[in-house]
Write a protein that holds these residues in place. Structure first.
Motif, PDB file in Angstrom:
ATOM      1  N   ALA A  94       3.268  -1.950 -16.475  1.00 39.96           N
ATOM      2  CA  ALA A  94       4.531  -2.077 -15.741  1.00 39.96           C
ATOM      3  C   ALA A  94       4.267  -2.360 -14.264  1.00 39.96           C
ATOM      4  O   ALA A  94       4.875  -3.253 -13.673  1.00 39.96           O
ATOM      5  N   TYR A  95       3.346  -1.621 -13.668  1.00 41.19           N
ATOM      6  CA  TYR A  95       3.034  -1.803 -12.252  1.00 41.19           C
ATOM      7  C   TYR A  95       2.408  -3.171 -11.999  1.00 41.19           C
ATOM      8  O   TYR A  95       2.814  -3.896 -11.088  1.00 41.19           O
ATOM      9  N   SER A  96       1.427  -3.530 -12.813  1.00 44.84           N
ATOM     10  CA  SER A  96       0.717  -4.795 -12.582  1.00 44.84           C
ATOM     11  C   SER A  96       1.599  -6.011 -12.822  1.00 44.84           C
ATOM     12  O   SER A  96       1.324  -7.082 -12.292  1.00 44.84           O
ATOM     13  N   SER A  97       2.676  -5.848 -13.584  1.00 47.98           N
ATOM     14  CA  SER A  97       3.564  -6.985 -13.852  1.00 47.98           C
ATOM     15  C   SER A  97       4.249  -7.494 -12.589  1.00 47.98           C
ATOM     16  O   SER A  97       4.745  -8.616 -12.562  1.00 47.98           O
ATOM     17  N   ASN A  98       4.268  -6.679 -11.539  1.00 45.73           N
ATOM     18  CA  ASN A  98       4.878  -7.078 -10.270  1.00 45.73           C
ATOM     19  C   ASN A  98       3.866  -7.600  -9.252  1.00 45.73           C
ATOM     20  O   ASN A  98       4.249  -7.940  -8.137  1.00 45.73           O
ATOM     21  N   LEU A  99       2.585  -7.650  -9.611  1.00 42.38           N
ATOM     22  CA  LEU A  99       1.559  -8.082  -8.662  1.00 42.38           C
ATOM     23  C   LEU A  99       1.420  -9.595  -8.652  1.00 42.38           C
ATOM     24  O   LEU A  99       1.649 -10.268  -9.657  1.00 42.38           O
ATOM     25  N   ASP A 100       1.025 -10.125  -7.513  1.00 43.24           N
ATOM     26  CA  ASP A 100       0.806 -11.560  -7.344  1.00 43.24           C
ATOM     27  C   ASP A 100      -0.633 -11.930  -7.656  1.00 43.24           C
ATOM     28  O   ASP A 100      -1.501 -11.060  -7.790  1.00 43.24           O
ATOM     29  N   ASP A 101      -0.880 -13.235  -7.736  1.00 41.40           N
ATOM     30  CA  ASP A 101      -2.248 -13.724  -7.917  1.00 41.40           C
ATOM     31  C   ASP A 101      -3.161 -13.118  -6.863  1.00 41.40           C
ATOM     32  O   ASP A 101      -2.780 -12.994  -5.695  1.00 41.40           O
ATOM     33  N   GLY A 102      -4.344 -12.706  -7.293  1.00 49.56           N
ATOM     34  CA  GLY A 102      -5.325 -12.151  -6.374  1.00 49.56           C
ATOM     35  C   GLY A 102      -5.114 -10.687  -6.053  1.00 49.56           C
ATOM     36  O   GLY A 102      -5.896 -10.097  -5.318  1.00 49.56           O
ATOM     37  N   GLU A 103      -4.068 -10.084  -6.583  1.00 47.41           N
ATOM     38  CA  GLU A 103      -3.819  -8.668  -6.352  1.00 47.41           C
ATOM     39  C   GLU A 103      -4.219  -7.865  -7.586  1.00 47.41           C
ATOM     40  O   GLU A 103      -4.192  -8.367  -8.707  1.00 47.41           O
ATOM     41  N   ARG A 158       4.622  -1.934  -0.652  1.00 49.50           N
ATOM     42  CA  ARG A 158       3.554  -2.904  -0.415  1.00 49.50           C
ATOM     43  C   ARG A 158       2.184  -2.335  -0.772  1.00 49.50           C
ATOM     44  O   ARG A 158       1.325  -3.048  -1.254  1.00 49.50           O
ATOM     45  N   THR A 159       2.000  -1.027  -0.576  1.00 51.38           N
ATOM     46  CA  THR A 159       0.693  -0.408  -0.801  1.00 51.38           C
ATOM     47  C   THR A 159       0.691   0.606  -1.930  1.00 51.38           C
ATOM     48  O   THR A 159      -0.213   0.625  -2.746  1.00 51.38           O
ATOM     49  N   VAL A 160       1.694   1.467  -1.975  1.00 56.27           N
ATOM     50  CA  VAL A 160       1.725   2.571  -2.935  1.00 56.27           C
ATOM     51  C   VAL A 160       2.990   2.474  -3.790  1.00 56.27           C
ATOM     52  O   VAL A 160       4.046   2.073  -3.308  1.00 56.27           O
ATOM     53  N   GLY A 161       2.835   2.857  -5.057  1.00 63.56           N
ATOM     54  CA  GLY A 161       3.980   2.843  -5.952  1.00 63.56           C
ATOM     55  C   GLY A 161       4.011   4.066  -6.852  1.00 63.56           C
ATOM     56  O   GLY A 161       2.988   4.714  -7.088  1.00 63.56           O
ATOM     57  N   LEU A 162       5.202   4.366  -7.343  1.00 62.51           N
ATOM     58  CA  LEU A 162       5.418   5.456  -8.291  1.00 62.51           C
ATOM     59  C   LEU A 162       5.902   4.851  -9.598  1.00 62.51           C
ATOM     60  O   LEU A 162       6.823   4.041  -9.619  1.00 62.51           O
ATOM     61  N   THR A 207       3.917  10.646 -14.994  1.00 63.56           N
ATOM     62  CA  THR A 207       4.140   9.908 -13.752  1.00 63.56           C
ATOM     63  C   THR A 207       2.780   9.514 -13.198  1.00 63.56           C
ATOM     64  O   THR A 207       1.762  10.170 -13.477  1.00 63.56           O
ATOM     65  N   SER A 208       2.793   8.454 -12.431  1.00 68.58           N
ATOM     66  CA  SER A 208       1.548   7.957 -11.861  1.00 68.58           C
ATOM     67  C   SER A 208       1.802   7.390 -10.469  1.00 68.58           C
ATOM     68  O   SER A 208       2.855   6.788 -10.228  1.00 68.58           O
ATOM     69  N   THR A 209       0.851   7.597  -9.587  1.00 72.43           N
ATOM     70  CA  THR A 209       0.861   6.979  -8.276  1.00 72.43           C
ATOM     71  C   THR A 209      -0.191   5.884  -8.294  1.00 72.43           C
ATOM     72  O   THR A 209      -1.349   6.138  -8.670  1.00 72.43           O
ATOM     73  N   CYS A 210       0.204   4.676  -7.919  1.00 70.53           N
ATOM     74  CA  CYS A 210      -0.696   3.521  -7.943  1.00 70.53           C
ATOM     75  C   CYS A 210      -0.891   2.966  -6.541  1.00 70.53           C
ATOM     76  O   CYS A 210       0.027   3.017  -5.714  1.00 70.53           O
ATOM     77  N   LEU A 211      -2.062   2.416  -6.304  1.00 71.25           N
ATOM     78  CA  LEU A 211      -2.418   1.804  -5.029  1.00 71.25           C
ATOM     79  C   LEU A 211      -2.660   0.319  -5.260  1.00 71.25           C
ATOM     80  O   LEU A 211      -3.539  -0.053  -6.049  1.00 71.25           O
ATOM     81  N   SER A 212      -1.887  -0.525  -4.587  1.00 68.21           N
ATOM     82  CA  SER A 212      -2.081  -1.971  -4.695  1.00 68.21           C
ATOM     83  C   SER A 212      -3.307  -2.380  -3.893  1.00 68.21           C
ATOM     84  O   SER A 212      -3.550  -1.867  -2.793  1.00 68.21           O
ATOM     85  N   LEU A 213      -4.086  -3.298  -4.472  1.00 70.16           N
ATOM     86  CA  LEU A 213      -5.311  -3.793  -3.833  1.00 70.16           C
ATOM     87  C   LEU A 213      -5.173  -5.288  -3.600  1.00 70.16           C
ATOM     88  O   LEU A 213      -4.710  -6.018  -4.471  1.00 70.16           O
ATOM     89  N   ARG A 214      -5.620  -5.730  -2.421  1.00 74.38           N
ATOM     90  CA  ARG A 214      -5.548  -7.137  -2.076  1.00 74.38           C
ATOM     91  C   ARG A 214      -6.860  -7.571  -1.427  1.00 74.38           C
ATOM     92  O   ARG A 214      -7.636  -6.737  -0.974  1.00 74.38           O
ATOM     93  N   GLY A 215      -7.041  -8.874  -1.391  1.00 73.05           N
ATOM     94  CA  GLY A 215      -8.220  -9.430  -0.734  1.00 73.05           C
ATOM     95  C   GLY A 215      -9.502  -8.937  -1.351  1.00 73.05           C
ATOM     96  O   GLY A 215      -9.644  -8.880  -2.582  1.00 73.05           O
TER      97      GLY A 215
END
Length: 145
Positions: free
Chosen positions: A70-79, A110-114, A131-139
């Protein structure tokens, strides 16, 4: 459409193989859309703990997979992302049942999600909530993940 969402949709259609963990444990990705994913799993005695009920780690795994998709479905290319924390409440013992794990993004900054996930049995009865807390990674942080 994002790269991770495209990959997940290909798995649902049967155009791409599921990840190794799905084959190992035996769960199926049923649906995915931006911010949501559904996984189904048949619990059998092969997944039992020493008391004979479904091992809690298996419930954690299917919840983690549904929330991660569910979380990754909202990420862009390279994220990419990583899970910072996962919490689960077990509310009903399971021996044998067809389970459905429904993961949904509650808030994705932009960085953290629930993210949250309800696991229900074939009667729609709540088995566990996670429940889970996720950290988006870029670059460079996302490289190789």
């Amino acid at each position: 459409m994002t790269r991770m969402l495209d990959r997940s949709e290909a798995i649902v259609r049967g155009d791409s193989p599921p990840p190794p963990i799905a084959r190992l444990i035996g769960f199926d990705l049923i649906s995915v859309k931006p911010g949501a994913a559904v996984i189904e799993f048949q619990a059998t005695e092969a997944h039992a703990n020493p008391m004979g009920t479904l091992h809690g780690g298996v419930l954690c795994d299917i919840a983690d997979a549904a929330m991660g998709l569910a979380y990754s479905s909202n990420l862009d290319d390279g994220e990419s992302f990583t899970t910072l924390e996962l919490k689960i409440n077990f509310v009903k013992p399971i021996w044998r049942a067809r389970l459905r794990a429904t993961g949904r993004v509650v808030k994705q900054g932009r960085t953290v999600g629930l993210v949250e996930c309800d696991i229900t049995d074939e009667k729609g009865t709540l088995v566990a909530r996670a429940t889970s807390t996720c950290l988006s990674l870029r670059g460079q942080q996302a490289q190789g993940r």
